[in-house]
Design a protein around this motif. Structure first.
Motif: not given
Length: 340
Positions: A205-218, A220-227
Protein backbone atom coordinates in the motif's frame (compact mmCIF):
# COMPACT_ATOMS: atom_id res chain seq x y z
CA UNK A 1 46.85 3.40 -0.49
CA UNK A 2 45.90 3.63 3.18
CA UNK A 3 43.57 0.86 4.37
CA UNK A 4 40.52 2.29 6.18
CA UNK A 5 39.93 1.16 9.74
CA UNK A 6 36.51 -0.20 10.77
CA UNK A 7 34.32 2.09 12.86
CA UNK A 8 32.78 -0.83 14.74
CA UNK A 9 33.23 -4.55 15.29
CA UNK A 10 30.02 -6.57 15.30
CA UNK A 11 29.86 -9.98 16.96
CA UNK A 12 27.05 -12.21 15.69
CA UNK A 13 27.85 -14.23 18.72
CA UNK A 14 25.37 -17.07 18.20
CA UNK A 15 23.10 -18.19 15.35
CA UNK A 16 20.52 -19.77 17.65
CA UNK A 17 17.24 -18.00 18.44
CA UNK A 18 14.07 -19.15 20.17
CA UNK A 19 11.77 -16.63 18.47
CA UNK A 20 10.16 -17.56 15.14
CA UNK A 21 10.21 -14.18 13.42
CA UNK A 22 8.51 -14.06 10.04
CA UNK A 23 11.02 -11.53 8.68
CA UNK A 24 14.09 -13.56 9.72
CA UNK A 25 15.25 -17.13 9.07
CA UNK A 26 18.21 -17.40 11.43
CA UNK A 27 16.09 -19.40 13.88
CA UNK A 28 15.72 -22.13 11.26
CA UNK A 29 19.43 -22.90 11.41
CA UNK A 30 19.29 -24.50 14.88
CA UNK A 31 23.04 -23.95 15.09
CA UNK A 32 24.95 -24.11 18.37
CA UNK A 33 28.39 -23.05 17.13
CA UNK A 34 30.30 -20.72 19.46
CA UNK A 35 33.94 -19.80 19.78
CA UNK A 36 35.82 -21.08 22.86
CA UNK A 37 35.07 -18.79 25.84
CA UNK A 38 38.73 -18.08 26.55
CA UNK A 39 39.16 -16.62 23.07
CA UNK A 40 37.04 -13.50 23.69
CA UNK A 41 39.47 -11.68 26.01
CA UNK A 42 42.17 -12.18 23.36
CA UNK A 43 40.08 -10.80 20.48
CA UNK A 44 39.04 -7.86 22.68
CA UNK A 45 42.73 -7.07 23.31
CA UNK A 46 43.43 -7.29 19.56
CA UNK A 47 40.65 -4.79 18.85
CA UNK A 48 41.77 -2.40 21.58
CA UNK A 49 45.43 -2.39 20.47
CA UNK A 50 44.50 -1.87 16.83
CA UNK A 51 41.46 0.42 16.93
CA UNK A 52 41.32 1.99 20.37
CA UNK A 53 37.89 2.57 21.97
CA UNK A 54 35.83 1.36 18.99
CA UNK A 55 32.25 0.20 19.54
CA UNK A 56 31.59 -3.50 20.09
CA UNK A 57 28.15 -4.50 18.79
CA UNK A 58 26.67 -7.77 20.07
CA UNK A 59 23.88 -9.46 18.14
CA UNK A 60 22.80 -12.92 17.00
CA UNK A 61 20.59 -14.91 16.68
CA UNK A 62 19.55 -14.07 20.19
CA UNK A 63 22.72 -13.05 22.07
CA UNK A 64 21.30 -13.73 25.54
CA UNK A 65 21.33 -17.45 24.66
CA UNK A 66 25.12 -17.36 24.36
CA UNK A 67 27.42 -18.43 27.17
CA UNK A 68 30.03 -16.02 25.82
CA UNK A 69 28.18 -12.71 26.15
CA UNK A 70 29.29 -12.06 29.77
CA UNK A 71 32.89 -12.92 28.88
CA UNK A 72 32.97 -10.58 25.87
CA UNK A 73 31.30 -7.69 27.72
CA UNK A 74 33.59 -7.96 30.73
CA UNK A 75 36.66 -8.08 28.49
CA UNK A 76 35.43 -5.03 26.55
CA UNK A 77 34.64 -3.13 29.75
CA UNK A 78 38.11 -3.79 31.17
CA UNK A 79 39.59 -2.31 27.96
CA UNK A 80 37.17 0.67 27.88
CA UNK A 81 35.51 -0.51 24.68
CA UNK A 82 31.89 0.73 24.48
CA UNK A 83 29.34 -2.07 24.03
CA UNK A 84 25.88 -2.15 22.47
CA UNK A 85 23.52 -5.11 22.19
CA UNK A 86 20.44 -5.98 20.14
CA UNK A 87 18.06 -8.48 21.73
CA UNK A 88 14.45 -9.66 21.65
CA UNK A 89 14.69 -9.32 25.47
CA UNK A 90 12.69 -12.48 26.17
CA UNK A 91 15.46 -13.74 28.48
CA UNK A 92 16.38 -10.35 29.94
CA UNK A 93 15.46 -11.22 33.53
CA UNK A 94 16.51 -9.52 36.79
CA UNK A 95 19.93 -11.17 36.71
CA UNK A 96 20.68 -10.06 33.13
CA UNK A 97 19.40 -6.54 33.87
CA UNK A 98 21.67 -6.26 36.90
CA UNK A 99 24.70 -7.47 34.95
CA UNK A 100 24.09 -5.24 31.92
CA UNK A 101 23.69 -2.26 34.26
CA UNK A 102 26.80 -3.14 36.26
CA UNK A 103 28.80 -3.47 33.05
CA UNK A 104 27.35 -0.12 31.88
CA UNK A 105 26.45 -1.39 28.42
CA UNK A 106 26.08 1.71 26.26
CA UNK A 107 22.90 0.75 24.40
CA UNK A 108 20.46 -2.13 24.62
CA UNK A 109 18.34 -2.22 21.47
CA UNK A 110 15.09 -4.11 22.11
CA UNK A 111 13.16 -5.41 19.13
CA UNK A 112 9.50 -4.30 19.12
CA UNK A 113 7.51 -4.32 15.89
CA UNK A 114 4.24 -2.88 17.17
CA UNK A 115 1.67 -3.41 19.91
CA UNK A 116 1.17 -6.76 21.65
CA UNK A 117 -0.88 -8.62 19.03
CA UNK A 118 1.22 -7.48 16.07
CA UNK A 119 4.56 -8.02 17.77
CA UNK A 120 3.76 -11.48 19.13
CA UNK A 121 2.32 -12.58 15.78
CA UNK A 122 5.44 -11.47 13.95
CA UNK A 123 7.75 -13.07 16.51
CA UNK A 124 5.79 -16.32 16.22
CA UNK A 125 5.53 -16.82 20.00
CA UNK A 126 3.10 -15.33 22.50
CA UNK A 127 4.48 -13.26 25.33
CA UNK A 128 7.33 -11.49 23.55
CA UNK A 129 5.75 -8.03 23.81
CA UNK A 130 5.16 -8.47 27.54
CA UNK A 131 8.68 -9.80 28.06
CA UNK A 132 10.25 -6.92 26.10
CA UNK A 133 8.41 -4.15 27.96
CA UNK A 134 9.08 -5.78 31.33
CA UNK A 135 12.76 -6.10 30.43
CA UNK A 136 12.89 -2.40 29.53
CA UNK A 137 11.38 -1.56 32.91
CA UNK A 138 14.00 -3.68 34.69
CA UNK A 139 16.85 -1.91 32.93
CA UNK A 140 15.57 1.62 33.41
CA UNK A 141 14.73 0.87 37.03
CA UNK A 142 18.41 0.28 37.73
CA UNK A 143 19.25 3.71 36.33
CA UNK A 144 22.36 2.99 34.20
CA UNK A 145 21.04 1.63 30.91
CA UNK A 146 18.09 3.05 28.98
CA UNK A 147 16.96 0.74 26.17
CA UNK A 148 16.04 1.77 22.66
CA UNK A 149 13.34 0.26 20.46
CA UNK A 150 14.23 -1.20 17.07
CA UNK A 151 11.16 -1.57 14.83
CA UNK A 152 11.01 -3.26 11.42
CA UNK A 153 8.56 -1.69 8.95
CA UNK A 154 6.49 -4.32 7.12
CA UNK A 155 2.97 -4.86 5.82
CA UNK A 156 1.30 -6.04 9.02
CA UNK A 157 2.39 -3.16 11.25
CA UNK A 158 2.13 -0.30 8.75
CA UNK A 159 -1.30 0.79 9.94
CA UNK A 160 -0.25 1.17 13.59
CA UNK A 161 3.32 2.46 13.34
CA UNK A 162 2.43 6.12 13.91
CA UNK A 163 0.35 5.33 17.00
CA UNK A 164 2.97 2.86 18.22
CA UNK A 165 5.71 5.48 17.81
CA UNK A 166 3.69 8.00 19.81
CA UNK A 167 3.28 5.38 22.56
CA UNK A 168 7.02 4.55 22.62
CA UNK A 169 7.95 8.23 22.76
CA UNK A 170 5.52 8.85 25.63
CA UNK A 171 7.35 6.15 27.59
CA UNK A 172 10.29 8.47 28.17
CA UNK A 173 11.09 6.77 31.47
CA UNK A 174 11.20 3.42 29.70
CA UNK A 175 12.81 3.98 26.29
CA UNK A 176 15.51 6.31 25.00
CA UNK A 177 14.05 6.43 21.50
CA UNK A 178 13.05 4.34 18.50
CA UNK A 179 14.91 3.34 15.32
CA UNK A 180 13.16 2.04 12.20
CA UNK A 181 14.47 -0.54 9.78
CA UNK A 182 12.97 -1.29 6.39
CA UNK A 183 11.93 -4.89 5.87
CA UNK A 184 14.66 -6.70 3.97
CA UNK A 185 15.58 -10.13 2.74
CA UNK A 186 15.33 -12.47 5.74
CA UNK A 187 18.58 -12.91 7.62
CA UNK A 188 20.05 -16.36 7.31
CA UNK A 189 19.67 -16.68 3.52
CA UNK A 190 21.94 -16.28 0.53
CA UNK A 191 21.15 -13.22 -1.58
CA UNK A 192 18.16 -13.82 -3.86
CA UNK A 193 17.31 -11.25 -6.55
CA UNK A 194 13.63 -10.22 -6.43
CA UNK A 195 13.17 -11.91 -3.05
CA UNK A 196 10.47 -9.35 -2.18
CA UNK A 197 8.09 -10.74 -4.81
CA UNK A 198 7.45 -13.78 -2.62
CA UNK A 199 7.59 -11.92 0.70
CA UNK A 200 4.12 -11.90 2.23
CA UNK A 201 5.11 -9.07 4.61
CA UNK A 202 6.29 -6.70 1.86
CA UNK A 203 4.30 -3.40 2.10
CA UNK A 204 2.20 -2.95 -1.04
CA UNK A 205 0.00 0.00 0.00
CA UNK A 206 2.23 2.78 -1.29
CA UNK A 207 -0.19 5.56 -0.37
CA UNK A 208 -0.31 4.44 3.26
CA UNK A 209 3.43 3.87 3.26
CA UNK A 210 4.10 7.39 2.01
CA UNK A 211 1.79 8.84 4.65
CA UNK A 212 3.44 6.87 7.46
CA UNK A 213 6.99 7.74 6.45
CA UNK A 214 6.06 11.39 6.00
CA UNK A 215 4.43 11.47 9.43
CA UNK A 216 7.47 9.87 11.07
CA UNK A 217 9.70 12.54 9.55
CA UNK A 218 7.35 15.26 10.82
CA UNK A 219 7.44 13.73 14.31
CA UNK A 220 11.24 13.55 14.29
CA UNK A 221 11.46 17.18 13.15
CA UNK A 222 9.08 18.12 15.97
CA UNK A 223 11.44 16.62 18.54
CA UNK A 224 10.23 13.03 18.99
CA UNK A 225 13.19 10.73 19.88
CA UNK A 226 13.21 9.00 16.48
CA UNK A 227 16.80 7.94 15.84
CA UNK A 228 16.83 7.60 12.04
CA UNK A 229 18.43 10.26 9.88
CA UNK A 230 15.93 12.52 8.14
CA UNK A 231 17.02 11.40 4.67
CA UNK A 232 16.35 7.77 5.56
CA UNK A 233 12.57 8.15 5.34
CA UNK A 234 12.62 9.37 1.73
CA UNK A 235 15.09 6.62 0.91
CA UNK A 236 12.77 4.03 2.46
CA UNK A 237 9.89 5.27 0.32
CA UNK A 238 11.96 4.82 -2.82
CA UNK A 239 13.25 1.44 -1.59
CA UNK A 240 9.73 0.07 -1.01
CA UNK A 241 8.28 1.52 -4.21
CA UNK A 242 11.13 0.43 -6.49
CA UNK A 243 12.93 -2.48 -4.80
CA UNK A 244 14.17 -3.70 -8.16
CA UNK A 245 16.04 -0.44 -8.77
CA UNK A 246 16.83 1.05 -5.40
CA UNK A 247 20.52 1.75 -5.08
CA UNK A 248 23.12 3.96 -3.53
CA UNK A 249 25.93 5.51 -5.51
CA UNK A 250 28.51 3.47 -3.59
CA UNK A 251 28.55 0.71 -1.00
CA UNK A 252 30.62 1.82 1.97
CA UNK A 253 29.89 -1.20 4.17
CA UNK A 254 33.35 -2.67 3.63
CA UNK A 255 34.96 0.51 4.91
CA UNK A 256 32.80 0.98 8.00
CA UNK A 257 32.64 -2.23 9.93
CA UNK A 258 33.52 -5.89 10.28
CA UNK A 259 31.43 -8.80 11.55
CA UNK A 260 32.72 -11.82 13.45
CA UNK A 261 30.49 -14.89 13.32
CA UNK A 262 29.89 -17.46 16.07
CA UNK A 263 32.53 -19.79 14.60
CA UNK A 264 35.10 -16.98 14.17
CA UNK A 265 34.45 -16.15 10.51
CA UNK A 266 35.19 -12.56 9.47
CA UNK A 267 32.80 -10.92 7.02
CA UNK A 268 32.31 -7.46 5.57
CA UNK A 269 29.26 -8.43 3.50
CA UNK A 270 26.77 -11.10 4.66
CA UNK A 271 26.25 -12.27 1.08
CA UNK A 272 29.92 -12.95 0.34
CA UNK A 273 32.31 -15.61 1.65
CA UNK A 274 34.32 -14.88 4.81
CA UNK A 275 37.66 -13.19 4.29
CA UNK A 276 39.26 -15.08 7.17
CA UNK A 277 38.79 -16.55 10.63
CA UNK A 278 40.00 -15.02 13.89
CA UNK A 279 40.78 -18.48 15.26
CA UNK A 280 43.47 -18.73 12.58
CA UNK A 281 44.73 -15.14 12.12
CA UNK A 282 44.47 -11.93 14.10
CA UNK A 283 41.71 -9.54 13.03
CA UNK A 284 43.97 -6.76 11.77
CA UNK A 285 45.89 -9.15 9.50
CA UNK A 286 42.61 -10.36 8.02
CA UNK A 287 41.25 -6.83 7.53
CA UNK A 288 44.40 -5.64 5.78
CA UNK A 289 44.93 -8.86 3.80
CA UNK A 290 44.41 -9.59 0.11
CA UNK A 291 40.94 -11.14 0.37
CA UNK A 292 39.55 -8.20 2.37
CA UNK A 293 41.18 -5.56 0.16
CA UNK A 294 39.89 -7.27 -2.97
CA UNK A 295 36.38 -7.55 -1.57
CA UNK A 296 36.32 -3.89 -0.47
CA UNK A 297 37.21 -2.88 -4.01
CA UNK A 298 34.41 -4.99 -5.47
CA UNK A 299 31.91 -3.84 -2.84
CA UNK A 300 32.57 -0.21 -3.72
CA UNK A 301 31.15 -0.95 -7.18
CA UNK A 302 28.25 -3.10 -5.98
CA UNK A 303 24.75 -1.73 -6.62
CA UNK A 304 22.63 -4.45 -5.04
CA UNK A 305 19.59 -3.03 -3.22
CA UNK A 306 21.01 -4.35 0.01
CA UNK A 307 19.31 -3.93 3.39
CA UNK A 308 22.64 -2.97 4.95
CA UNK A 309 22.61 0.16 2.80
CA UNK A 310 19.02 0.96 3.70
CA UNK A 311 19.27 0.21 7.42
CA UNK A 312 22.29 -0.38 9.61
CA UNK A 313 24.93 1.51 7.64
CA UNK A 314 22.75 4.02 5.79
CA UNK A 315 24.93 6.71 4.23
CA UNK A 316 23.06 9.80 3.04
CA UNK A 317 26.09 11.00 1.07
CA UNK A 318 25.69 8.03 -1.29
CA UNK A 319 22.01 8.54 -2.11
CA UNK A 320 21.11 8.70 -5.78
CA UNK A 321 18.83 11.75 -6.23
CA UNK A 322 15.17 10.76 -6.16
CA UNK A 323 14.67 12.81 -9.32
CA UNK A 324 16.91 10.36 -11.22
CA UNK A 325 14.80 8.10 -13.49
CA UNK A 326 14.79 4.65 -11.93
CA UNK A 327 14.88 3.05 -15.37
CA UNK A 328 18.30 4.60 -15.90
CA UNK A 329 19.81 3.13 -12.75
CA UNK A 330 21.88 0.14 -13.88
CA UNK A 331 21.11 -3.30 -12.45
CA UNK A 332 23.39 -4.43 -9.67
CA UNK A 333 25.45 -7.54 -9.27
CA UNK A 334 26.44 -8.82 -5.86
CA UNK A 335 30.15 -8.51 -5.21
CA UNK A 336 32.04 -11.76 -4.93
CA UNK A 337 35.55 -12.71 -3.96
CA UNK A 338 37.54 -15.87 -4.41
CA UNK A 339 40.11 -16.52 -1.73
CA UNK A 340 43.58 -17.31 -2.95
Amino acid sequence: MTTPKPHYVSFHIIDRCDARCRHCDIWRRKADLEMPPDFYPDIARQISRWLGPVEIQIAGGEPLLSRNVPILIEAARDLHLPVSMTTNAYHLDDDWAERLSRWEVRYVNISLDGFRETHDRNRGVEGYFKAATEAAARLTGLGKVKPRVTCVIFKDNLGEIVEFTEWVCRQSKLFDGIFFQAMAQPFGNDYKPEWWKKATLWPDDHELLGHVLGRLLEMKTAGYPILNRNEQFAAMRRYFRHPENFSLAKCTVGEKGVTIGPEGSVRMCPYDPPVGNVLEKDLRTIWEGYEARNLRKKMSNCRTNCHLLMNCVFDKTQLIPESAPVDNIPPREIASVTAS
